[in-house]
Design a protein around this motif. Structure first.
Motif, PDB file in Angstrom:
ATOM      1  N   LEU A  51       0.833  -1.202   0.000  1.00  0.00           N
ATOM      2  CA  LEU A  51       0.000   0.000   0.000  1.00  0.00           C
ATOM      3  C   LEU A  51       0.867   1.250   0.000  1.00  0.00           C
ATOM      4  CD1 LEU A  51      -2.732   1.397   0.121  1.00  0.00           C
ATOM      5  CD2 LEU A  51      -2.770   1.004   2.591  1.00  0.00           C
ATOM      6  N   ARG A  52       1.930   1.225   0.797  1.00  0.00           N
ATOM      7  CA  ARG A  52       2.828   2.392   0.824  1.00  0.00           C
ATOM      8  C   ARG A  52       3.443   2.623  -0.551  1.00  0.00           C
ATOM      9  NH1 ARG A  52       3.821   5.016   5.349  1.00  0.00           N
ATOM     10  NH2 ARG A  52       3.132   4.061   7.311  1.00  0.00           N
ATOM     11  N   ALA A  53       3.858   1.520  -1.186  1.00  0.00           N
ATOM     12  CA  ALA A  53       4.438   1.650  -2.533  1.00  0.00           C
ATOM     13  C   ALA A  53       3.404   2.218  -3.492  1.00  0.00           C
ATOM     14  CB  ALA A  53       4.924   0.286  -3.015  1.00  0.00           C
ATOM     15  N   ALA A  54       2.162   1.753  -3.379  1.00  0.00           N
ATOM     16  CA  ALA A  54       1.101   2.220  -4.267  1.00  0.00           C
ATOM     17  C   ALA A  54       0.824   3.703  -4.071  1.00  0.00           C
ATOM     18  CB  ALA A  54      -0.178   1.409  -4.039  1.00  0.00           C
ATOM     19  N   LEU A  55       0.796   4.128  -2.818  1.00  0.00           N
ATOM     20  CA  LEU A  55       0.471   5.530  -2.536  1.00  0.00           C
ATOM     21  C   LEU A  55       1.588   6.469  -2.975  1.00  0.00           C
ATOM     22  CD1 LEU A  55      -1.354   5.216   0.914  1.00  0.00           C
ATOM     23  CD2 LEU A  55      -2.351   5.565  -1.343  1.00  0.00           C
ATOM     24  N   ALA A  56       2.794   5.935  -3.166  1.00  0.00           N
ATOM     25  CA  ALA A  56       3.905   6.751  -3.669  1.00  0.00           C
ATOM     26  C   ALA A  56       3.817   6.915  -5.180  1.00  0.00           C
ATOM     27  CB  ALA A  56       5.233   6.101  -3.287  1.00  0.00           C
ATOM     28  N   LEU A  57       2.916   6.147  -5.805  1.00  0.00           N
ATOM     29  CA  LEU A  57       2.705   6.242  -7.251  1.00  0.00           C
ATOM     30  C   LEU A  57       1.390   6.957  -7.533  1.00  0.00           C
ATOM     31  CD1 LEU A  57       3.521   2.524  -8.239  1.00  0.00           C
ATOM     32  CD2 LEU A  57       5.067   4.490  -8.447  1.00  0.00           C
ATOM     33  N   SER A  58       1.252   7.443  -8.758  1.00  0.00           N
ATOM     34  CA  SER A  58      -0.041   7.992  -9.154  1.00  0.00           C
ATOM     35  C   SER A  58      -0.981   6.818  -9.424  1.00  0.00           C
ATOM     36  CB  SER A  58       0.106   8.821 -10.433  1.00  0.00           C
ATOM     37  OG  SER A  58       0.377   7.963 -11.524  1.00  0.00           O
ATOM     38  N   PRO A  59      -2.301   7.074  -9.403  1.00  0.00           N
ATOM     39  CA  PRO A  59      -3.230   5.993  -9.733  1.00  0.00           C
ATOM     40  C   PRO A  59      -2.901   5.326 -11.069  1.00  0.00           C
ATOM     41  CG  PRO A  59      -4.440   7.842  -8.829  1.00  0.00           C
ATOM     42  CD  PRO A  59      -3.011   8.287  -8.948  1.00  0.00           C
ATOM     43  N   GLY A  60      -2.563   6.130 -12.073  1.00  0.00           N
ATOM     44  CA  GLY A  60      -2.236   5.572 -13.385  1.00  0.00           C
ATOM     45  C   GLY A  60      -1.022   4.657 -13.319  1.00  0.00           C
ATOM     46  N   GLU A  61      -0.038   5.043 -12.511  1.00  0.00           N
ATOM     47  CA  GLU A  61       1.167   4.210 -12.387  1.00  0.00           C
ATOM     48  C   GLU A  61       0.868   2.900 -11.676  1.00  0.00           C
ATOM     49  OE1 GLU A  61       3.541   7.130 -10.404  1.00  0.00           O
ATOM     50  OE2 GLU A  61       4.599   7.734 -12.234  1.00  0.00           O
ATOM     51  N   VAL A  62      -0.039   2.934 -10.715  1.00  0.00           N
ATOM     52  CA  VAL A  62      -0.430   1.696 -10.027  1.00  0.00           C
ATOM     53  C   VAL A  62      -1.071   0.743 -11.027  1.00  0.00           C
ATOM     54  CG1 VAL A  62      -1.921   0.667  -8.273  1.00  0.00           C
ATOM     55  CG2 VAL A  62      -0.736   2.819  -7.794  1.00  0.00           C
ATOM     56  N   ILE A  63      -1.956   1.275 -11.857  1.00  0.00           N
ATOM     57  CA  ILE A  63      -2.625   0.441 -12.854  1.00  0.00           C
ATOM     58  C   ILE A  63      -1.606  -0.125 -13.835  1.00  0.00           C
ATOM     59  CG2 ILE A  63      -4.285   0.463 -14.770  1.00  0.00           C
ATOM     60  CD1 ILE A  63      -5.894   2.524 -13.135  1.00  0.00           C
ATOM     61  N   GLU A  64      -0.637   0.687 -14.245  1.00  0.00           N
ATOM     62  CA  GLU A  64       0.426   0.199 -15.140  1.00  0.00           C
ATOM     63  C   GLU A  64       1.164  -0.971 -14.500  1.00  0.00           C
ATOM     64  OE1 GLU A  64      -0.588   1.999 -18.160  1.00  0.00           O
ATOM     65  OE2 GLU A  64       1.205   0.735 -18.239  1.00  0.00           O
ATOM     66  N   ALA A  65       1.458  -0.838 -13.215  1.00  0.00           N
ATOM     67  CA  ALA A  65       2.184  -1.897 -12.501  1.00  0.00           C
ATOM     68  C   ALA A  65       1.372  -3.191 -12.486  1.00  0.00           C
ATOM     69  CB  ALA A  65       2.510  -1.455 -11.078  1.00  0.00           C
ATOM     70  N   ILE A  66       0.086  -3.070 -12.205  1.00  0.00           N
ATOM     71  CA  ILE A  66      -0.759  -4.273 -12.160  1.00  0.00           C
ATOM     72  C   ILE A  66      -0.856  -4.890 -13.550  1.00  0.00           C
ATOM     73  CG2 ILE A  66      -3.101  -5.130 -11.704  1.00  0.00           C
ATOM     74  CD1 ILE A  66      -1.375  -4.458  -9.209  1.00  0.00           C
TER      75      ILE A  66
ATOM     76  N   ILE B 268      -6.618  -4.290 -16.880  1.00  0.00           N
ATOM     77  CA  ILE B 268      -7.624  -3.768 -17.818  1.00  0.00           C
ATOM     78  C   ILE B 268      -8.892  -3.427 -17.071  1.00  0.00           C
ATOM     79  CG2 ILE B 268      -9.085  -4.316 -19.798  1.00  0.00           C
ATOM     80  CD1 ILE B 268      -6.840  -6.042 -20.887  1.00  0.00           C
ATOM     81  N   LYS B 269      -9.289  -4.272 -16.120  1.00  0.00           N
ATOM     82  CA  LYS B 269     -10.503  -3.988 -15.341  1.00  0.00           C
ATOM     83  C   LYS B 269     -10.336  -2.678 -14.563  1.00  0.00           C
ATOM     84  CE  LYS B 269     -12.938  -7.345 -13.465  1.00  0.00           C
ATOM     85  NZ  LYS B 269     -13.389  -8.436 -12.573  1.00  0.00           N
ATOM     86  N   TRP B 270      -9.208  -2.540 -13.875  1.00  0.00           N
ATOM     87  CA  TRP B 270      -8.998  -1.331 -13.073  1.00  0.00           C
ATOM     88  C   TRP B 270      -8.928  -0.089 -13.963  1.00  0.00           C
ATOM     89  CZ3 TRP B 270      -5.161  -2.067  -8.412  1.00  0.00           C
ATOM     90  CH2 TRP B 270      -5.666  -3.087  -7.584  1.00  0.00           C
TER      91      TRP B 270
ATOM     92  N   ALA C  88      -6.586  -0.849  -4.647  1.00  0.00           N
ATOM     93  CA  ALA C  88      -7.559  -0.714  -5.732  1.00  0.00           C
ATOM     94  C   ALA C  88      -8.278   0.632  -5.640  1.00  0.00           C
ATOM     95  CB  ALA C  88      -8.571  -1.862  -5.679  1.00  0.00           C
ATOM     96  N   ALA C  89      -8.637   1.007  -4.421  1.00  0.00           N
ATOM     97  CA  ALA C  89      -9.346   2.273  -4.221  1.00  0.00           C
ATOM     98  C   ALA C  89      -8.503   3.445  -4.708  1.00  0.00           C
ATOM     99  CB  ALA C  89      -9.693   2.449  -2.741  1.00  0.00           C
ATOM    100  N   HIS C  90      -7.230   3.431  -4.368  1.00  0.00           N
ATOM    101  CA  HIS C  90      -6.315   4.491  -4.808  1.00  0.00           C
ATOM    102  C   HIS C  90      -6.195   4.496  -6.328  1.00  0.00           C
ATOM    103  CE1 HIS C  90      -2.871   7.124  -5.138  1.00  0.00           C
ATOM    104  NE2 HIS C  90      -2.089   6.141  -5.583  1.00  0.00           N
ATOM    105  N   ALA C  91      -6.118   3.305  -6.892  1.00  0.00           N
ATOM    106  CA  ALA C  91      -5.901   3.187  -8.340  1.00  0.00           C
ATOM    107  C   ALA C  91      -7.076   3.707  -9.161  1.00  0.00           C
ATOM    108  CB  ALA C  91      -5.610   1.736  -8.710  1.00  0.00           C
ATOM    109  N   VAL C  92      -8.301   3.496  -8.687  1.00  0.00           N
ATOM    110  CA  VAL C  92      -9.449   3.864  -9.511  1.00  0.00           C
ATOM    111  C   VAL C  92     -10.206   5.085  -8.995  1.00  0.00           C
ATOM    112  CG1 VAL C  92      -9.736   1.435 -10.166  1.00  0.00           C
ATOM    113  CG2 VAL C  92     -11.199   2.399  -8.385  1.00  0.00           C
TER     114      VAL C  92
END
Lengths: 496, 155
Positions: A117-132, A149-151, A196-200
């Motif tokens: 979660l900490r790693a995700a919050l250091a990224l933008s939502p778009g970057e989190v989706i790219e990672a997934i 694709i779903k996110w 997921a919440a952060h990402a979308v």
């Protein structure tokens, strides 16, 4: 004081783990309750903390506690880290389960929790989706749809409010990985939902949990209370989670029926389009993901997507906690990268049947999965290989049957189960399943067999092509596999 | 005590909750062991739904009984993994021991026998539950003992 770890997993409790824990406490040990290691033929297990690490014992009864503490137990299994069944696995999602008290948030953090979660919050939502997306993660509920694709679809959808819905309605027979994870590492699920919440761009999540999992319910209630990143604002993220309990309907594991139930209605399947990602809960863009899928996003963000993508086979990336049960010597949870064969799981890990009789059929993927004969045991456990062989990997449940199984009876059950659980919306499923039961009965009774077989083939085609959702649509899969691979069971001399 | 007020209180606690009908019915079923017939109209009134909506939801979900169960509730898993481990024989044994078929309550009201489709205890099949207490590796002897403990085995 000696520290002893005893699982409070509902499975371990169902065979006496509570009595074992009480006995250790009465004998003066400090008892920590944990999730289960998933080596169910050894439950109830206990692990003793020693200077050389944790030592495993099992299966135990309360009366064994004294000898375990005295050091002269006949149930010793050696160091936990050397247990062959664990050493052979690649535990990512299940790494913490059995190690710690699942509701001890400090221990969770100390064992790698919150890092995703900490790693995700250091990224933008778009970057989190790219990672997934880069990780290759596919939905673990059964459909195997690419999570990235779903996110992305939800993130880009229009709407003032978005939701995360965790599908915790693990109703497939032969599956228990979600249950184990919710009981044994509930914070991991919540962490994935927060990611997921952060990402979308969602602020609210629901967990739809089947009513048959009361221990998971208790664990989730406690975890939702204890997780600092749920409820209120944490590191800039506002995310609330509400737990909702189901009421005994298998169809509510289907995402659109689940959403109907969440909206306070009969759990009836919806037509798609629109996808839940566009119009889901209350018409809003909604991520509906399985427990394991959400949990995996946390491990992926913590380790980086490349680590996930490096494991697996073909387009089936990462690990799957395969669940082995039925008539098998070593039933349990085996987390492995995709690609090992069904034979390796059933015979290598599983040790073959519990009865010692030959394996005759293996059903993979739950009630809507195919029954595979011995001839198909070398099929690799990955999504594409199973589909190519006429089967379905689904949620990773593997059920073993010995040679006393009657596949005509199993085919009848496939129809009967569908009839029982059908939401009733579409005719092919609602009526077809019932007709299927009757047709199988006539075939087995030797009543006009040839013509009944033709009717059956026609019925299977109608259900496959005409059903609104996978319940009616995939009920033909186990039936057809039974007819194809075990025709002799349908051609027997009828009893008089 | 099942009173209209008790039902109304449970329903009212969920006013404003999205999709409230499902959690209201779950709460009623848990509190009273069944969804009392009077609840249909009361819940409809409190949540501003049609009586048909409420009746439809009650009849849809397997968990919702409309009559109180027997003193002991015996549940046996009838799904594939438990079948592979002898679940059908266990189920037949339960019917004989309790003197009622699945979905029914025994004549003396001592026990209700229900089919469950998976407890998630597949690795410890056959699975069963007596008054909510989950059993694993359930032999006929183990089941009888659990039922006797809960007080419902006929003499």
């Amino acid at each position: 004081m000696t520290r002893v770890y005893v699982p409070k997993d509902s499975g371990a409790r169902s065979v006496g783990a509570d009595a074992v824990a009480a006995a250790f406490e009465a004998a003066g040990a400090e008892v920590v309750r944990t999730g289960s290691r998933g080596l169910y033929w050894l439950e109830p297990m206990a692990e003793i903390e020693t200077a050389d690490g944790r030592m495993a014992f099992g299966p135990l009864a309360g009366a064994d506690a004294a000898s375990v503490l005295a050091g002269n137990s006949a149930r010793g299994l050696g160091p936990v880290r050397d247990l062959p069944a664990l050493r052979a696995q690649t535990r990512k999602l299940f790494a913490r389960i059995g190690e710690i008290d699942p509701l001890d948030y400090g221990a969770y953090r100390a064992h790698g929790g919150e890092a995703g979660l900490r790693a995700a919050l250091a990224l933008s939502p778009g970057e989190v989706i790219e990672a997934i997306a880069a990780s290759g993660l596919r939905g673990r509920g059964g459909a195997g749809f690419p999570t990235g694709i779903k996110w992305r679809t939800v993130a880009e959808a229009a709407g003032p409010e978005k939701f995360i819905v965790c599908n915790a309605d693990e109703g497939d027979s032969g599956t228990f990985a979600d249950r184990m994870l919710m009981e044994g590492d509930p914070f991991l699920l919540l962490e994935g939902m927060a990611i997921a919440a952060h990402a979308v761009g969602a602020a609210k999540g629901f967990i739809y949990l089947r009513s048959e999992y009361p221990d998971a319910e208790a664990a989730l209630i406690a975890a939702i209370q204890a997780a600092p990143f749920v409820g209120g604002t944490w590191e800039g993220l506002r995310f609330d989670v509400e737990l909702r309990i189901g009421a005994g309907a298998y169809i509510c594991g289907e995402e659109t029926a689940l959403l109907e139930s969440l909206e306070g209605k009969r759990g009836m399947a919806r037509a798609k389009p629109p996808l839940p990602a566009i119009a889901g809960f209350m018409g809003a863009p909604t991520v509906v993901n399985n427990v394991l899928t959400l949990a995996a996003t946390a491990t992926i963000l913590a380790e980086g997507p490349a680590a996930h993508a490096a494991l697996g086979a073909g387009r089936s990336k990462g690990t799957m906690p395969f669940q082995l049960s039925g008539n098998v010597r070593r039933p349990g949870l085996y987390e492995m990268p995709f690609g090992l064969t069904l034979r390796t799981l059933v015979e290598g890990f599983g040790g073959g049947t519990a009865t010692g009789r030959p394996v005759r059929a293996v059903q993979v993927g739950g009630p809507l999965g195919a029954y595979f004969p011995n001839a198909l045991l070398d099929t690799p456990l990955d999504y594409e290989a199973f589909a190519a062989a006429g089967g379905m990997l689904g949620h990773g449940g593997v059920v073993v049957f010995d040679d006393t199984v009657d596949l005509a009876r199993q085919a009848r059950f496939a129809f009967a189960f569908c009839a029982h659980e059908s939401c009733g919306k579409c005719t092919p499923c609602r009526i077809g399943a019932q007709r299927g039961v009757e047709t199988i009965d006539r075939i087995v009774a030797g009543n006009d067999r040839a013509r009944q077989r033709e009717t059956l083939d026609d019925l299977l085609e109608v259900m496959r092509d005409g059903s609104l959702c996978a319940l009616g649509g995939l009920t033909p899969v186990p039936v057809e596999s039974a007819l194809k691979w075990f025709p002799e069971d349908f051609e027997k001399e009828a009893a008089r | 005590m099942i009173t209209d007020d008790a039902i109304r209180e449970i329903a009212a606690a969920h006013i404003g909750v999205a999709g409230a009908l499902t959690p209201v019915l779950v709460a009623l079923n848990r509190r009273f062991g069944h969804v009392p017939p009077a609840a249909e109209q009361i819940v409809a009134d409190v949540l501003n739904l049609s009586r048909a909506d409420v009746a439809g939801a009650i009849s849809f979900y397997s968990d919702f009984r409309t009559r109180p169960p027997g003193a002991v509730v015996v549940q046996i898993c009838r799904s594939e993994a438990c079948q592979a481990a002898g679940g059908d024989a266990l189920a037949a044994h339960a019917e004989t021991q309790l003197g009622c078929a699945f979905g029914e309550t025994s004549g003396d009201g001592a026990a209700t026998l229900d089919a469950v489709y998976c407890f998630g205890n597949c690795a410890l099949a056959p699975a069963a539950a007596v008054n909510g207490r989950l059993l694993g590796r359930t032999s006929m002897t183990l089941l009888d003992a659990a039922i006797a403990d809960a007080g419902a085995l006929p003499e």
